[in-house]
Design a protein around this motif. Structure first.
Motif, PDB file in Angstrom:
ATOM      1  N   VAL A 175      -4.126  -3.736  -6.081  1.00  0.00           N
ATOM      2  CA  VAL A 175      -4.519  -2.559  -6.856  1.00  0.00           C
ATOM      3  C   VAL A 175      -3.334  -2.056  -7.683  1.00  0.00           C
ATOM      4  N   GLU A 192      -7.918  -7.061  -9.351  1.00  0.00           N
ATOM      5  CA  GLU A 192      -7.267  -6.193  -8.354  1.00  0.00           C
ATOM      6  C   GLU A 192      -8.097  -6.149  -7.076  1.00  0.00           C
ATOM      7  N   SER A 193      -9.110  -6.984  -7.002  1.00  0.00           N
ATOM      8  CA  SER A 193     -10.161  -6.749  -6.018  1.00  0.00           C
ATOM      9  C   SER A 193     -10.124  -7.620  -4.776  1.00  0.00           C
ATOM     10  N   CYS A 194      -9.037  -8.350  -4.571  1.00  0.00           N
ATOM     11  CA  CYS A 194      -9.041  -9.213  -3.390  1.00  0.00           C
ATOM     12  C   CYS A 194      -9.154  -8.375  -2.119  1.00  0.00           C
ATOM     13  N   ASP A 195      -9.745  -8.959  -1.110  1.00  0.00           N
ATOM     14  CA  ASP A 195      -9.910  -8.286   0.168  1.00  0.00           C
ATOM     15  C   ASP A 195      -9.450  -9.261   1.254  1.00  0.00           C
ATOM     16  N   THR A 217      -5.394  -4.219   2.959  1.00  0.00           N
ATOM     17  CA  THR A 217      -6.063  -5.501   2.688  1.00  0.00           C
ATOM     18  C   THR A 217      -6.372  -5.716   1.208  1.00  0.00           C
ATOM     19  N   SER A 218      -6.045  -4.745   0.383  1.00  0.00           N
ATOM     20  CA  SER A 218      -6.234  -4.906  -1.065  1.00  0.00           C
ATOM     21  C   SER A 218      -4.921  -4.641  -1.784  1.00  0.00           C
ATOM     22  N   TRP A 268     -13.564  -1.526  -0.248  1.00  0.00           N
ATOM     23  CA  TRP A 268     -12.743  -0.739   0.671  1.00  0.00           C
ATOM     24  C   TRP A 268     -11.274  -0.731   0.314  1.00  0.00           C
ATOM     25  N   ALA A 269     -10.940  -1.058  -0.933  1.00  0.00           N
ATOM     26  CA  ALA A 269      -9.541  -0.977  -1.354  1.00  0.00           C
ATOM     27  C   ALA A 269      -9.096   0.480  -1.304  1.00  0.00           C
ATOM     28  N   SER A 274     -14.702   2.311  -3.633  1.00  0.00           N
ATOM     29  CA  SER A 274     -14.291   1.395  -4.698  1.00  0.00           C
ATOM     30  C   SER A 274     -15.180   0.153  -4.650  1.00  0.00           C
ATOM     31  N   ASN A 279      -6.239   0.903   1.656  1.00  0.00           N
ATOM     32  CA  ASN A 279      -6.235  -0.203   2.610  1.00  0.00           C
ATOM     33  C   ASN A 279      -5.185  -1.251   2.271  1.00  0.00           C
ATOM     34  N   ALA A 333       0.832  -1.213   0.000  1.00  0.00           N
ATOM     35  CA  ALA A 333       0.000   0.000   0.000  1.00  0.00           C
ATOM     36  C   ALA A 333       0.863   1.258   0.000  1.00  0.00           C
TER      37      ALA A 333
END
Lengths: 235, 235
Positions: free
Chosen positions: B106, B199-202, B102-103, B164-165, B128, B100, B33
């Motif tokens: 991105v 790109e969307s993993c959480d 957690t993503s 919440w990315a 997002s 975040n 990040a």
């Protein structure tokens, strides 16, 4: 109670060309579905439903049988319920479970649970879903939350997203609805079967293919020890 | 117009212990990040918002600044809007973009697009989302389709799932809503910013971690040639 697995496969996939013969994690895509269904020992018969001799041959080499689908039901426009109807007329059974090659990450235990649910006889149609526990909008309006508060993701009521990995239909109502000119896909009493997120990929685009490949690779890495920055110096 | 990036990080993650210092694809999670935000050159300031000296140090070593969050805002129960409010009071700006950890998937181009949208000044809050084009149920009822017909997945109206990315807030309404005792998280004029599926993993559970690792691995495999079963003999 007779239970048949049907694995639909076409050669003419567009967005991922020839995907059913393409290797994913060491074997052709179609073989993942056939191995899952045949290896489970849960079905009276396992059929690959395809217009392609080559795909039929691949299925047979992994222990399935070859249902040759008419060419008219193998175009890009062909409807799922049309070829499923044609299949069910040829192979009478109490229930058919459609095992889609586009979800190669389904584990045997998950298939076994679905089959148990089907065998309970409670439902006419069982759809596999992934439960998404996240704030979701439809048409720019919140579906499962309110804009006036922020709740923890664990407390959000899930949205169930259909993924078509495993779908089961009771034959009789399916055939009746179809013959009455109705769409049988969601017919009769409907059950939703949640499958784990890491089994839920749906191969539609080249991007999906890369994700599935990565998820398969990651399975082999599960035993590895995590590493941490400045481990041992944590304050 | 001043634009600040805020990267929240705690040491006390529960479901994936110490995830922010855990290595993912060659560097600690937090560093993904920080590198994204600092490397973009799009922000006036980039801050890691954490109670942990170690995480602060990690952030600084990658070019961010360290905003030390009070311990009371770093528990598992701490609310996002509480620590964001505390942060905004300390660092006045027109907009804050929360990045975040957690993503971690991105891409820079996606962040740049979000920043453009924020800078347009049209929205007070930008969330997002991932657009899910699949039949979806909520409370066992269909949300974006009807049970009486089966339409092609390309024609299904998407559900937008918040991940919440990247989240952006205009400071002023955020502060005003908070001080009026309201939840500012979805405050004011709301914009939804779609990000690509890969790109969307959480990162929430160990299963998510394995998926993210797989998706990262897959990026490096993109150049590989596909292999096909019985290639050259296709009929």
């Amino acid at each position: 109670m007779s239970l048949i697995a049907m694995i639909p496969a076409r050669m003419g996939s567009v967005r991922i060309p020839r995907k059913n013969v393409r290797y994913l994690g060491g074997k052709p895509l179609l073989a993942h579905a056939v191995d899952l269904a045949v290896g489970s020992g849960l079905f009276d018969e396992v059929w690959v439903n395809t217009e392609s001799e080559l795909l039929g041959e691949l299925g047979v080499s992994h222990g399935a049988m070859f249902h040759k689908r008419p060419e008219r039901l193998a175009t890009g426009d062909a409807k799922n319920h049309d070829f499923t109807y044609e299949f069910l007329k040829a192979h009478p059974c109490d229930y058919v479970v459609m095992v889609n090659t586009t979800s190669p990450l389904v584990r045997p235990g998950t298939l076994a649970k679905l089959v148990s649910l089907v065998k309970s006889g409670e439902f006419d149609t069982v759809l596999s879903v992934v439960e998404e526990q996240a704030e979701s909008f439809f048409d720019e309006s919140p579906v499962n939350f309110g804009l006036d508060e922020k709740i923890n993701s664990q407390d959000i009521k899930p949205i169930s997203k259909v993924i078509w990995a495993l779908t089961a239909w009771r034959s009789q109502p399916f055939l009746e609805l179809y013959e009455a000119g109705q769409t049988p896909t969601f017919g009769g009493k409907l059950g939703l079967f949640p499958i784990p997120k890491d089994e839920s990929c749906d191969l539609d685009t080249p991007e999906d293919w890369a994700i599935a490949e990565g998820m398969l690779l990651a399975r082999f890495a599960v035993g590895e020890e995590p590493r941490y920055w400045q481990d041992g110096t944590l304050r």
